[in-house]
Design a protein around this motif. Structure first.
Motif, short mmCIF file in Angstrom:
data_model
loop_
_atom_site.label_atom_id
_atom_site.label_comp_id
_atom_site.label_asym_id
_atom_site.label_seq_id
_atom_site.Cartn_x
_atom_site.Cartn_y
_atom_site.Cartn_z
N VAL A 245 0.85 -1.21 0.00
CA VAL A 245 0.00 0.00 0.00
C VAL A 245 0.88 1.25 0.00
O VAL A 245 0.63 2.22 -0.74
CB VAL A 245 -0.95 0.00 1.23
CG1 VAL A 245 -1.62 1.37 1.39
CG2 VAL A 245 -2.00 -1.08 1.10
N ARG A 248 2.21 1.85 -3.46
CA ARG A 248 1.17 2.39 -4.36
C ARG A 248 0.92 3.89 -4.08
O ARG A 248 0.80 4.68 -5.00
CB ARG A 248 -0.14 1.63 -4.17
CG ARG A 248 -0.21 0.35 -4.97
CD ARG A 248 -1.57 -0.32 -4.81
NE ARG A 248 -1.65 -1.53 -5.64
CZ ARG A 248 -2.00 -1.52 -6.92
NH1 ARG A 248 -2.34 -0.40 -7.52
NH2 ARG A 248 -2.03 -2.65 -7.60
N LEU A 249 0.86 4.22 -2.80
CA LEU A 249 0.60 5.63 -2.45
C LEU A 249 1.74 6.53 -2.93
O LEU A 249 1.51 7.63 -3.45
CB LEU A 249 0.41 5.77 -0.94
CG LEU A 249 -0.84 5.12 -0.34
CD1 LEU A 249 -0.81 5.18 1.20
CD2 LEU A 249 -2.11 5.82 -0.84
N THR A 276 -7.31 7.96 -3.38
CA THR A 276 -6.12 7.16 -3.68
C THR A 276 -5.88 6.12 -2.59
O THR A 276 -5.53 4.97 -2.87
CB THR A 276 -4.88 8.09 -3.82
OG1 THR A 276 -5.19 9.12 -4.74
CG2 THR A 276 -3.66 7.32 -4.28
N ASP A 279 -8.40 3.29 -3.01
CA ASP A 279 -8.08 2.43 -4.16
C ASP A 279 -6.86 1.56 -3.87
O ASP A 279 -6.83 0.37 -4.24
CB ASP A 279 -7.83 3.29 -5.40
CG ASP A 279 -9.10 4.04 -5.84
OD1 ASP A 279 -10.20 3.65 -5.36
OD2 ASP A 279 -8.99 5.01 -6.61
N SER A 280 -5.88 2.13 -3.19
CA SER A 280 -4.65 1.38 -2.90
C SER A 280 -4.93 0.23 -1.95
O SER A 280 -4.42 -0.89 -2.13
CB SER A 280 -3.59 2.31 -2.30
OG SER A 280 -3.33 3.37 -3.19
N GLU A 284 -4.60 -3.87 -2.89
CA GLU A 284 -3.68 -4.76 -2.19
C GLU A 284 -4.41 -5.65 -1.18
O GLU A 284 -3.77 -6.43 -0.47
CB GLU A 284 -2.62 -3.93 -1.45
CG GLU A 284 -1.72 -3.11 -2.36
CD GLU A 284 -0.92 -3.97 -3.34
OE1 GLU A 284 -0.67 -5.17 -3.03
OE2 GLU A 284 -0.57 -3.46 -4.42
#
Lengths: 307, 287
Positions: A245, A248-249, A276, A279-280, A284
């Motif tokens: 995560v 991704r962020l 965001t 979604d992340s 995951e």
């Protein structure tokens, strides 16, 4: 016009500098003078009342010089001291009436105003009781009543919630807010309890070791920040989910400060940041415990200053 | 249609004229006087002033009673001079002095009133002037009262001073003598009481200064033949010597001390008392 305005105000006691070049503007409303014990709060109040002369610098209160216009100023200012001492055998009504007279109320007016002030603080039925028989909470209310009985333009309250339990503290803070809002009386209260100042004050002057560390409207100094706090749960089936995560962020351009399973995520726009994050986490399959908008408190302010 | 009205009697703004320092001082004088005399306080606070007043007035009442009952037999031999009445109530004055000064100033320091007063138009100086005025006013009741009662009483009995002019002169001398006693004892007592925040200790300090020095002077003058002028450092007896001097007399212990020295000595004690008081309050923090 500022209620209290200081320029380069300095107070030196021997080798100790209690106030160091203070430039303070106290506007109308309720202002909290915050700081640890020994920060200079009481010294500033006593200079504002004209009871001490500053070593250097200048101060005006309600547009008056506290020394040159002392008598006029002090008849317009109510003061509630920190110490909880009062004449034990004196009825509350006599105490408030006497101080209203000393502050300039005609004798014929003082009695009625003392009674009105005691009703306002919730002691109408108790006004003939001796002060020595009253609880700490009631005595704090009497101190507030004597400070407002002579219809001041400004009230200075030194630690007005000292010794009160949480319920009494709530009531006292509500009273302070009420006298400012309903009767247009400006209030400056000193406190070392930051949480109570945040609840009642419109403006803040924060002192630390005799210097101003922050001042301004409360909502500009404390409140929500752009930081979003995300707490995830590390589970055995997906041991790398938290780290994934974070990656991704960061790929999405967000700044992430990881403290164990807690992530402090900073973006440009809070709505986009929250999307965001959502979604992340979904991508995951991470487990979410909480999401919280970051909030800056006065405590953070002082912590930042100290560090 | 009704003529009934509902008045809003809640807390409201004040539109009138505020009093300044003068009004603040008047309020403090009145409050302090009431406090010393126990007015508006519980009965136990009234007991002491009443007992002292009875003791102080008793000699004058006894002499007046004798005058009423025996009349002319008292003339000349048995009836005291008016100024001698100050001496008959000496112990009552001393006891009252030890109570008045601590009650006037120490109580405010103990009860937290001093910082409140100093946040008002009062300054330390005007506060102390108010307190001093209250002390003088209450002590005057006890010190002047008995001789005034005697003057009026004897006059009613036809044994007063001859002629209106002499009567007024006697009254003026009694007032001046009482005022001197009150101012000197009051200044010394306030000075001594200002040295502590405890009322009991303050009373002890007043007794120590007044009685202690008086005892010391007696021992020195009568025991080791020190000069009579040493009596100038006796703050208890010195102010009482002004009364006989005003009536062209001298009391036995002060025979060898000139009137100018007596006046100077009293002035010195007032300066010492007021100076100690001022120094003590200069040291005190305001808030």
């Amino acid at each position: 016009m500022a209620v209290i305005s200081t320029t380069g105000l300095t107070m030196q006691f021997g080798s100790q500098r209690a106030l160091d070049s203070l430039d303070v503007e106290v506007p109308h409303g309720v202002t909290g003078l915050v700081g640890a014990n020994g920060a200079g709060k009481t010294t500033l109040m006593s200079i504002a009342l004209g009871l001490r002369s500053p070593t250097s610098g200048s101060i005006t209160v309600l547009g008056l010089d506290p020394h040159r216009d002392a008598a006029k100023l002090r008849s317009l200012v109510g003061y509630g001291p920190e110490r909880n001492l009062m004449p034990e055998d004196m009825p509350a009504s006599d105490f408030v009436k006497h101080l209203a007279e000393v502050r300039g109320m005609p004798r014929s007016e003082a009695k009625g105003r003392a009674s009105d002030a005691l009703w306002l603080v919730g002691l109408g039925e108790e006004r003939f009781r001796a002060l020595g028989t009253m609880s700490t909470g009631q005595r704090q209310r009497v101190k507030l009543a004597q400070a407002i009985a002579a219809d001041p333009s400004l009230v200075l309250l030194d630690e007005p919630t000292d010794g009160l339990d949480p319920v009494q503290r709530d009531e006292m803070l509500s009273l302070i807010k009420q006298i400012s809002a309903e009767y247009d009386i400006d209030v400056m209260l000193s406190s070392h309890l930051l949480e109570e100042v945040e609840r009642v004050c419109d403006h803040i002057v924060a002192l630390d070791a005799g210097t101003v560390v922050a001042q301004g409207p409360l909502d500009e100094l404390v409140g929500d920040t752009e930081v979003v706090v995300v707490e995830l749960v590390q589970i055995d089936d997906l041991p790398d989910s938290v780290a994934a995560v974070v990656v991704r962020l960061e790929h999405a351009g967000l700044d992430v400060d990881r403290r164990g399973d807690e992530l402090r995520v900073t973006g440009v726009e809070r709505g986009a940041t929250l999307n965001t994050i959502r979604d992340s986490i979904a991508a995951e399959q991470a487990r979410l415990r909480r999401v919280q908008i970051g909030r800056r408190t006065l405590e953070d302010l002082f912590t930042a200053v100290e560090s | 249609m009704t003529s009934a009205e509902i008045f809003d009697r809640g807390y409201r703004r004040f539109e009138g004229t505020r009093g300044g320092r003068g009004s603040a001082m008047r309020s403090v004088v009145w409050y302090t006087t009431k406090s010393i005399l126990g007015l508006g306080r519980k009965a136990r606070h009234k007991v002491f002033p009443v007992i002292v007043a009875v003791i102080a007035f008793l000699p004058a009442i006894i002499f007046l009673g004798m005058a009423i009952l025996i009349g002319d037999l008292l003339e000349g031999e048995l009836r005291p001079e008016y100024w001698e009445l100050f001496g008959f109530s000496f112990m009552a004055f001393l006891v009252f002095t030890t109570m008045v000064a601590p009650e006037a100033i120490v109580r405010d320091r103990r009860d937290g009133m001093l910082p409140l007063y100093l946040s008002t138009p009062l300054t330390k100086v005007t506060y102390l002037i108010s307190k001093g005025t209250a002390v003088i006013a209450t002590m005057m009741i006890i010190v002047l009262g008995p001789s005034l009662l005697a003057l009026v009483g004897f006059t009613v009995q036809g044994m007063g001073p001859d002629g209106f002019g002499t009567w007024i002169e006697t009254l003026a001398k009694l007032v001046l003598a009482a005022f001197t006693i009150v101012v000197v004892l009051g200044a010394v007592a306030l000075g001594a009481a200002s040295l502590t925040d405890r009322r009991a200790f303050a009373s002890v300090a007043v007794v120590m200064v007044l009685l202690g020095l008086s005892f010391f002077v007696e021992v020195m003058v009568n025991g080791v033949d020190a000069p009579e002028t040493l009596r100038l450092i006796d703050p208890l007896n010195l102010p009482f010597e002004v009364a006989p001097r005003l009536f062209d007399a001298k009391s036995e212990p002060f025979v060898e001390v000139s009137t100018s020295l007596v006046l100077l000595g009293n002035l010195g004690w007032v300066v010492a008392g007021v100076g100690t008081l001022a120094a003590s309050y200069r040291r005190l923090g305001a808030v």
